[in-house]
Design a protein around this motif. Sequence first.
Motif, PDB file in Angstrom:
ATOM      1  N   UNK A 176      41.915 132.018  39.411  1.00 35.92           N
ATOM      2  CA  UNK A 176      42.447 131.049  38.455  1.00 35.92           C
ATOM      3  C   UNK A 176      41.818 131.273  37.089  1.00 35.92           C
ATOM      4  N   UNK A 177      42.571 130.900  36.060  1.00 32.39           N
ATOM      5  CA  UNK A 177      42.013 130.810  34.711  1.00 32.39           C
ATOM      6  C   UNK A 177      41.899 129.334  34.381  1.00 32.39           C
ATOM      7  N   UNK A 178      40.698 128.911  34.050  1.00 34.88           N
ATOM      8  CA  UNK A 178      40.405 127.493  33.841  1.00 34.88           C
ATOM      9  C   UNK A 178      40.056 127.254  32.371  1.00 34.88           C
ATOM     10  N   UNK A 179      40.529 126.121  31.855  1.00 38.82           N
ATOM     11  CA  UNK A 179      40.176 125.712  30.488  1.00 38.82           C
ATOM     12  C   UNK A 179      39.667 124.278  30.513  1.00 38.82           C
ATOM     13  N   UNK A 180      38.807 123.954  29.555  1.00 41.38           N
ATOM     14  CA  UNK A 180      38.278 122.595  29.506  1.00 41.38           C
ATOM     15  C   UNK A 180      38.083 122.137  28.068  1.00 41.38           C
ATOM     16  N   UNK A 181      38.114 120.826  27.907  1.00 40.76           N
ATOM     17  CA  UNK A 181      37.795 120.192  26.627  1.00 40.76           C
ATOM     18  C   UNK A 181      36.610 119.260  26.874  1.00 40.76           C
ATOM     19  N   UNK A 182      35.599 119.366  26.048  1.00 37.31           N
ATOM     20  CA  UNK A 182      34.347 118.634  26.226  1.00 37.31           C
ATOM     21  C   UNK A 182      34.134 117.661  25.072  1.00 37.31           C
ATOM     22  N   UNK A 183      33.723 116.450  25.406  1.00 41.73           N
ATOM     23  CA  UNK A 183      33.287 115.490  24.391  1.00 41.73           C
ATOM     24  C   UNK A 183      31.872 115.037  24.733  1.00 41.73           C
ATOM     25  N   UNK A 184      30.969 115.320  23.815  1.00 41.15           N
ATOM     26  CA  UNK A 184      29.571 114.954  24.019  1.00 41.15           C
ATOM     27  C   UNK A 184      29.270 113.633  23.330  1.00 41.15           C
ATOM     28  N   UNK A 185      28.425 112.816  23.942  1.00 46.49           N
ATOM     29  CA  UNK A 185      28.064 111.539  23.302  1.00 46.49           C
ATOM     30  C   UNK A 185      27.280 111.786  22.020  1.00 46.49           C
ATOM     31  N   UNK A 186      27.540 110.961  21.028  1.00 43.41           N
ATOM     32  CA  UNK A 186      26.854 111.106  19.743  1.00 43.41           C
ATOM     33  C   UNK A 186      25.477 110.439  19.809  1.00 43.41           C
ATOM     34  N   UNK A 187      24.512 111.118  19.267  1.00 49.97           N
ATOM     35  CA  UNK A 187      23.146 110.601  19.228  1.00 49.97           C
ATOM     36  C   UNK A 187      22.974 109.750  17.977  1.00 49.97           C
ATOM     37  N   UNK A 188      22.424 108.552  18.130  1.00 49.49           N
ATOM     38  CA  UNK A 188      22.231 107.670  16.979  1.00 49.49           C
ATOM     39  C   UNK A 188      21.126 108.207  16.072  1.00 49.49           C
ATOM     40  N   UNK A 189      21.207 107.861  14.804  1.00 53.48           N
ATOM     41  CA  UNK A 189      20.185 108.282  13.849  1.00 53.48           C
ATOM     42  C   UNK A 189      18.825 107.689  14.206  1.00 53.48           C
ATOM     43  N   UNK A 190      18.843 106.478  14.765  1.00 58.11           N
ATOM     44  CA  UNK A 190      17.580 105.835  15.173  1.00 58.11           C
ATOM     45  C   UNK A 190      16.897 106.635  16.278  1.00 58.11           C
ATOM     46  N   UNK A 191      17.704 107.132  17.234  1.00 58.67           N
ATOM     47  CA  UNK A 191      17.130 107.909  18.346  1.00 58.67           C
ATOM     48  C   UNK A 191      16.638 109.263  17.857  1.00 58.67           C
ATOM     49  N   UNK A 192      17.357 109.865  16.931  1.00 56.04           N
ATOM     50  CA  UNK A 192      16.892 111.139  16.363  1.00 56.04           C
ATOM     51  C   UNK A 192      15.539 110.946  15.675  1.00 56.04           C
ATOM     52  N   UNK A 193      15.421 109.853  14.903  1.00 57.10           N
ATOM     53  CA  UNK A 193      14.170 109.594  14.191  1.00 57.10           C
ATOM     54  C   UNK A 193      13.038 109.303  15.157  1.00 57.10           C
ATOM     55  N   UNK A 194      13.334 108.605  16.235  1.00 52.33           N
ATOM     56  CA  UNK A 194      12.305 108.324  17.238  1.00 52.33           C
ATOM     57  C   UNK A 194      11.766 109.626  17.827  1.00 52.33           C
ATOM     58  N   UNK A 195      12.656 110.579  18.082  1.00 53.08           N
ATOM     59  CA  UNK A 195      12.248 111.877  18.627  1.00 53.08           C
ATOM     60  C   UNK A 195      11.409 112.646  17.616  1.00 53.08           C
ATOM     61  N   UNK A 196      11.841 112.663  16.364  1.00 47.14           N
ATOM     62  CA  UNK A 196      11.087 113.352  15.311  1.00 47.14           C
ATOM     63  C   UNK A 196       9.697 112.737  15.160  1.00 47.14           C
ATOM     64  N   UNK A 197       9.621 111.406  15.161  1.00 49.51           N
ATOM     65  CA  UNK A 197       8.333 110.725  15.022  1.00 49.51           C
ATOM     66  C   UNK A 197       7.390 111.068  16.176  1.00 49.51           C
ATOM     67  N   UNK A 198       7.944 111.186  17.394  1.00 42.94           N
ATOM     68  CA  UNK A 198       7.121 111.535  18.551  1.00 42.94           C
ATOM     69  C   UNK A 198       6.529 112.934  18.389  1.00 42.94           C
ATOM     70  N   UNK A 199       7.349 113.875  17.928  1.00 42.65           N
ATOM     71  CA  UNK A 199       6.858 115.235  17.718  1.00 42.65           C
ATOM     72  C   UNK A 199       5.838 115.294  16.582  1.00 42.65           C
ATOM     73  N   UNK A 200       6.043 114.505  15.549  1.00 43.72           N
ATOM     74  CA  UNK A 200       5.058 114.460  14.460  1.00 43.72           C
ATOM     75  C   UNK A 200       3.724 113.918  14.961  1.00 43.72           C
ATOM     76  N   UNK A 201       3.785 112.922  15.845  1.00 44.55           N
ATOM     77  CA  UNK A 201       2.558 112.366  16.414  1.00 44.55           C
ATOM     78  C   UNK A 201       1.825 113.416  17.244  1.00 44.55           C
ATOM     79  N   UNK A 202       2.577 114.163  18.074  1.00 45.37           N
ATOM     80  CA  UNK A 202       1.977 115.219  18.892  1.00 45.37           C
ATOM     81  C   UNK A 202       1.352 116.277  17.992  1.00 45.37           C
ATOM     82  N   UNK A 203       2.072 116.671  16.942  1.00 41.32           N
ATOM     83  CA  UNK A 203       1.569 117.683  16.011  1.00 41.32           C
ATOM     84  C   UNK A 203       0.245 117.239  15.405  1.00 41.32           C
ATOM     85  N   UNK A 204       0.167 115.996  14.962  1.00 46.76           N
ATOM     86  CA  UNK A 204      -1.044 115.500  14.333  1.00 46.76           C
ATOM     87  C   UNK A 204      -2.197 115.460  15.329  1.00 46.76           C
TER      88      UNK A 204
END
Length: 449
Positions: A176-204
Amino acid sequence: MKFTSRATALFLLFTTVLFAQPKKEKVDGVIGVVGDYVILDSDVDLEFIGLKAQGIDIKNISRCELFGKLLEDKLYAHQAIQDSIVVTDQEVNDYMNQQIDAMVEQVGSLEKVVSFYKKKDEEDFRNYFFDIIKMNKLTSQMQKKIVDEIEITPEEVRNFFKDIPEDEIPVFGAEVEVAQIVKKPKISEEEKQRTIDKLKQIRQEVLDGGSFFTKAVLFSQDPGSSSNGGYYKMNRKTPFVKEFKDVAFSLAEGEISEPFETEFGYHIIMIDKIRGQEVELRHILIAPKVTPEALQEAKEEIEKIRAKIESGEISFADAAKATSDEKETRNNGGVLFNPRTMESKFELTKMDPALYNQIVDLKVGELSQPILDQDERGNKFYKIVTINTKLPEHKADFASDYLKIKELALRDKQIKAIAKWTEEKIGETYIKIDKEYQDCEFTNNWLKK
């Protein structure tokens, strides 16, 4: 028959028969020599145990057969040294540490691992295991070198197919030849910032004297490196995403990057060593979390897309190009690529079980309902799939099955080349077989008769 590598066999042996103690121990001895490598009688026993641990029926496998396999491995490794194939200590140690970590996880302590292998201490055990892993890596790289040099022409493919007797022409399963369409959930800006802040804390915390290795083990979500403290060695040709490489090669030795984003999430990198065009680094990956609300929004989006396709407002291929979040398939109308055959068709009996279950009840052109799926990193998304074409089980046809026939022809040529290489190297290499095994009917001429 496919046999496990000796290092893998050691691990399987360890996890399968840890507490099994034989009633008698036979005296070990050298039963073969290939160049600088020796084979012990216990090595054959270990091969048997490794096969049993994999669930392979060994009743029809002889000691001669496994001994012949070990002779082949040693010949490859010996020739790898002659051909200046390099396996670095770092590469061996990295793999060895992963294997030992898995063993310790099984039984709870390194002391039990050392005791099981009857080594006097950890250093003795590591030296023993190091040699086995290095030999295996030399073997695999030598095999790869032989095969990589082999190419095949269209004329050779044609002649290979013409020479197959009519009653031996292979039958290919339904495809068979299969095709798909994918929709990924959007990440909120607040969650992105939380992740960045966590990495900055680890770095420090690392800059203040903390261990990057420990932080990577505790926090990194990269399954390929977290257990080894985030370690990678790379050059500019190493297949990492561009954003990662750009940051890695912009840093000085000992420097730690600020958080940066790739398709996998957010990272920080610390450069351990710079050696010419290569860098040794450690990194920590943290992916922002997806909220249930964002996942529900992705489902609603895929439902709207499905409705438009069903109504004829847009074709599946055009919808994929316009809306799919999967860049690997988007520009090809959502068509999935089969990495095993290097084409778009999937043989039903050899498909990934998860994908098979998603398409097994579909007719050609029919759309699936929205499917909740996840990638190899555990990131969830919604998708719809369809079957573009379906080919029933059939005898191989040169025109329509050219790529599969080419694969068979190339494999046949590789096998013949390896047989020729082996015959030549046996003639050039010092080989000694113990008299106990000289009556074996080997596939190769190990006895040089």
